[in-house]
Design a protein around this motif. Sequence first.
Motif, PDB file in Angstrom:
ATOM      1  N   ASP A 168       0.804  -1.225   0.000  1.00 43.26           N
ATOM      2  CA  ASP A 168       0.000   0.000   0.000  1.00 43.26           C
ATOM      3  C   ASP A 168       0.839   1.277   0.000  1.00 43.26           C
ATOM      4  O   ASP A 168       0.316   2.381  -0.108  1.00 43.26           O
ATOM      5  CB  ASP A 168      -0.971   0.013   1.179  1.00 43.26           C
ATOM      6  CG  ASP A 168      -0.252  -0.052   2.527  1.00 43.26           C
ATOM      7  OD1 ASP A 168       0.989  -0.177   2.534  1.00 43.26           O
ATOM      8  OD2 ASP A 168      -0.934   0.021   3.558  1.00 43.26           O
ATOM      9  N   ALA A 169       2.176   1.125   0.137  1.00 37.58           N
ATOM     10  CA  ALA A 169       3.055   2.289   0.107  1.00 37.58           C
ATOM     11  C   ALA A 169       3.754   2.453  -1.229  1.00 37.58           C
ATOM     12  O   ALA A 169       4.458   3.438  -1.443  1.00 37.58           O
ATOM     13  CB  ALA A 169       4.096   2.189   1.226  1.00 37.58           C
ATOM     14  N   ARG A 170       3.569   1.521  -2.128  1.00 35.31           N
ATOM     15  CA  ARG A 170       4.218   1.598  -3.434  1.00 35.31           C
ATOM     16  C   ARG A 170       3.491   2.618  -4.312  1.00 35.31           C
ATOM     17  O   ARG A 170       2.258   2.591  -4.410  1.00 35.31           O
ATOM     18  CB  ARG A 170       4.218   0.235  -4.110  1.00 35.31           C
ATOM     19  CG  ARG A 170       5.020  -0.823  -3.377  1.00 35.31           C
ATOM     20  CD  ARG A 170       4.874  -2.173  -4.035  1.00 35.31           C
ATOM     21  NE  ARG A 170       5.459  -3.227  -3.217  1.00 35.31           N
ATOM     22  CZ  ARG A 170       5.318  -4.523  -3.470  1.00 35.31           C
ATOM     23  NH1 ARG A 170       4.619  -4.918  -4.526  1.00 35.31           N
ATOM     24  NH2 ARG A 170       5.871  -5.417  -2.676  1.00 35.31           N
ATOM     25  N   PRO A 171       4.237   3.496  -4.971  1.00 43.54           N
ATOM     26  CA  PRO A 171       3.589   4.526  -5.797  1.00 43.54           C
ATOM     27  C   PRO A 171       2.664   3.961  -6.861  1.00 43.54           C
ATOM     28  O   PRO A 171       1.594   4.527  -7.113  1.00 43.54           O
ATOM     29  CB  PRO A 171       4.780   5.268  -6.414  1.00 43.54           C
ATOM     30  CG  PRO A 171       5.882   5.068  -5.454  1.00 43.54           C
ATOM     31  CD  PRO A 171       5.687   3.691  -4.888  1.00 43.54           C
ATOM     32  N   ARG A 172       3.032   2.869  -7.514  1.00 44.07           N
ATOM     33  CA  ARG A 172       2.185   2.333  -8.579  1.00 44.07           C
ATOM     34  C   ARG A 172       0.833   1.895  -8.035  1.00 44.07           C
ATOM     35  O   ARG A 172      -0.215   2.232  -8.612  1.00 44.07           O
ATOM     36  CB  ARG A 172       2.871   1.152  -9.260  1.00 44.07           C
ATOM     37  CG  ARG A 172       2.060   0.594 -10.439  1.00 44.07           C
ATOM     38  CD  ARG A 172       2.768  -0.545 -11.133  1.00 44.07           C
ATOM     39  NE  ARG A 172       2.903  -1.701 -10.237  1.00 44.07           N
ATOM     40  CZ  ARG A 172       3.547  -2.815 -10.577  1.00 44.07           C
ATOM     41  NH1 ARG A 172       4.138  -2.916 -11.757  1.00 44.07           N
ATOM     42  NH2 ARG A 172       3.633  -3.817  -9.728  1.00 44.07           N
ATOM     43  N   GLU A 173       0.854   1.147  -6.922  1.00 46.13           N
ATOM     44  CA  GLU A 173      -0.402   0.671  -6.347  1.00 46.13           C
ATOM     45  C   GLU A 173      -1.241   1.839  -5.827  1.00 46.13           C
ATOM     46  O   GLU A 173      -2.467   1.859  -5.955  1.00 46.13           O
ATOM     47  CB  GLU A 173      -0.121  -0.336  -5.227  1.00 46.13           C
ATOM     48  CG  GLU A 173       0.258  -1.729  -5.710  1.00 46.13           C
ATOM     49  CD  GLU A 173       1.631  -1.796  -6.364  1.00 46.13           C
ATOM     50  OE1 GLU A 173       2.432  -0.846  -6.178  1.00 46.13           O
ATOM     51  OE2 GLU A 173       1.914  -2.788  -7.071  1.00 46.13           O
ATOM     52  N   LYS A 174      -0.555   2.816  -5.241  1.00 42.69           N
ATOM     53  CA  LYS A 174      -1.258   4.006  -4.741  1.00 42.69           C
ATOM     54  C   LYS A 174      -1.902   4.768  -5.894  1.00 42.69           C
ATOM     55  O   LYS A 174      -3.039   5.236  -5.798  1.00 42.69           O
ATOM     56  CB  LYS A 174      -0.260   4.888  -3.985  1.00 42.69           C
ATOM     57  CG  LYS A 174      -0.863   6.106  -3.322  1.00 42.69           C
ATOM     58  CD  LYS A 174       0.218   6.859  -2.541  1.00 42.69           C
ATOM     59  CE  LYS A 174      -0.315   8.142  -1.934  1.00 42.69           C
ATOM     60  NZ  LYS A 174       0.749   8.881  -1.210  1.00 42.69           N
ATOM     61  N   LEU A 175      -1.173   4.903  -6.992  1.00 35.12           N
ATOM     62  CA  LEU A 175      -1.702   5.606  -8.170  1.00 35.12           C
ATOM     63  C   LEU A 175      -2.932   4.892  -8.719  1.00 35.12           C
ATOM     64  O   LEU A 175      -3.954   5.529  -9.029  1.00 35.12           O
ATOM     65  CB  LEU A 175      -0.619   5.709  -9.241  1.00 35.12           C
ATOM     66  CG  LEU A 175      -0.979   6.449 -10.528  1.00 35.12           C
ATOM     67  CD1 LEU A 175       0.253   7.135 -11.103  1.00 35.12           C
ATOM     68  CD2 LEU A 175      -1.549   5.498 -11.579  1.00 35.12           C
ATOM     69  N   LEU A 176      -2.861   3.577  -8.841  1.00 41.19           N
ATOM     70  CA  LEU A 176      -3.976   2.820  -9.402  1.00 41.19           C
ATOM     71  C   LEU A 176      -5.182   2.826  -8.479  1.00 41.19           C
ATOM     72  O   LEU A 176      -6.328   2.814  -8.945  1.00 41.19           O
ATOM     73  CB  LEU A 176      -3.533   1.377  -9.681  1.00 41.19           C
ATOM     74  CG  LEU A 176      -2.487   1.216 -10.793  1.00 41.19           C
ATOM     75  CD1 LEU A 176      -2.023  -0.231 -10.885  1.00 41.19           C
ATOM     76  CD2 LEU A 176      -3.036   1.685 -12.134  1.00 41.19           C
ATOM     77  N   ALA A 177      -4.937   2.862  -7.161  1.00 42.64           N
ATOM     78  CA  ALA A 177      -6.041   2.818  -6.209  1.00 42.64           C
ATOM     79  C   ALA A 177      -6.685   4.181  -5.992  1.00 42.64           C
ATOM     80  O   ALA A 177      -7.903   4.293  -5.867  1.00 42.64           O
ATOM     81  CB  ALA A 177      -5.547   2.264  -4.870  1.00 42.64           C
ATOM     82  N   ARG A 178      -5.857   5.255  -5.990  1.00 37.87           N
ATOM     83  CA  ARG A 178      -6.367   6.575  -5.618  1.00 37.87           C
ATOM     84  C   ARG A 178      -6.269   7.612  -6.722  1.00 37.87           C
ATOM     85  O   ARG A 178      -6.748   8.730  -6.570  1.00 37.87           O
ATOM     86  CB  ARG A 178      -5.601   7.095  -4.393  1.00 37.87           C
ATOM     87  CG  ARG A 178      -5.591   6.143  -3.209  1.00 37.87           C
ATOM     88  CD  ARG A 178      -4.811   6.758  -2.061  1.00 37.87           C
ATOM     89  NE  ARG A 178      -4.404   5.774  -1.078  1.00 37.87           N
ATOM     90  CZ  ARG A 178      -3.598   6.019  -0.066  1.00 37.87           C
ATOM     91  NH1 ARG A 178      -3.104   7.241   0.096  1.00 37.87           N
ATOM     92  NH2 ARG A 178      -3.266   5.069   0.784  1.00 37.87           N
ATOM     93  N   GLY A 179      -5.583   7.287  -7.819  1.00 32.26           N
ATOM     94  CA  GLY A 179      -5.414   8.232  -8.912  1.00 32.26           C
ATOM     95  C   GLY A 179      -4.072   8.936  -8.844  1.00 32.26           C
ATOM     96  O   GLY A 179      -3.464   9.033  -7.772  1.00 32.26           O
ATOM     97  N   PRO A 180      -3.569   9.440  -9.986  1.00 29.46           N
ATOM     98  CA  PRO A 180      -2.237  10.067 -10.034  1.00 29.46           C
ATOM     99  C   PRO A 180      -2.108  11.304  -9.169  1.00 29.46           C
ATOM    100  O   PRO A 180      -1.023  11.628  -8.701  1.00 29.46           O
ATOM    101  CB  PRO A 180      -2.042  10.379 -11.517  1.00 29.46           C
ATOM    102  CG  PRO A 180      -3.402  10.348 -12.120  1.00 29.46           C
ATOM    103  CD  PRO A 180      -4.199   9.378 -11.318  1.00 29.46           C
TER     104      PRO A 180
END
Length: 225
Positions: A9-21
């Motif tokens: 949940d701290a990885r930028p890619r997963e965060k981007l996909l889950a919450r938006g860029p």
Amino acid sequence: MALLDLPTDARPREKLLARGPASLSDPELLALLLRTGMAGKDVFALSQELLEAFGGLAGLLHAQADDLRRTKGLGGPAKRAELLAVLELARRAMAEQLRERAVFTSPDAVKQYLQLHLARQPHEVFAVMFLDAQNRLIALETLFRGTLTQTSVYPREIVVRALQLQSASVVLAHNHPSGTVQPSRADEALTQTLKAALALVDVRVLDHVVVAPGASLSMAERGLL
């Protein structure tokens, strides 16, 4: 630390996909591109250091290939290529927008477009945006290159090129590598000379934009046309 070493949940890619860029900070977005750090420095520390060195994300994206090659942590061709690809995509996206609609429906887009092309040049360059009758972009061309202190600009060559492209109007632009965007008396005199020369063939000068890293100035907005 590499991105894969972080909790999911701290990885930028997963965060981007889950919450938006928009949920990612500038260092996180850059870390997503870089993917790995270097010996003794994780990817987030490297990203923050690069942003500080170049004066923020805009400064990094305005960097030339040689700037990136000399930067510690960006020595690998893959990382440099990805950053340069992002820059080129931004240039092309702005060019498409300016070709599809009148330039002066979005003066800020014009300044940003010129920033991407001219701001990080190590020497003075003089460029012209050639526009059609609807003030849409036909082409941006760098016509003259000079030293750090002066550029020789030949009005006849600009007039000839405007006629070749069937341009109805132009936006003049040049950079100040010194970092200041304040136009000189010579800049003002050159603008009036080009305005008079182009008027003889019915081509209007809509603006003259001076750019430097992180700043730009419209001479039209300052009442200098």
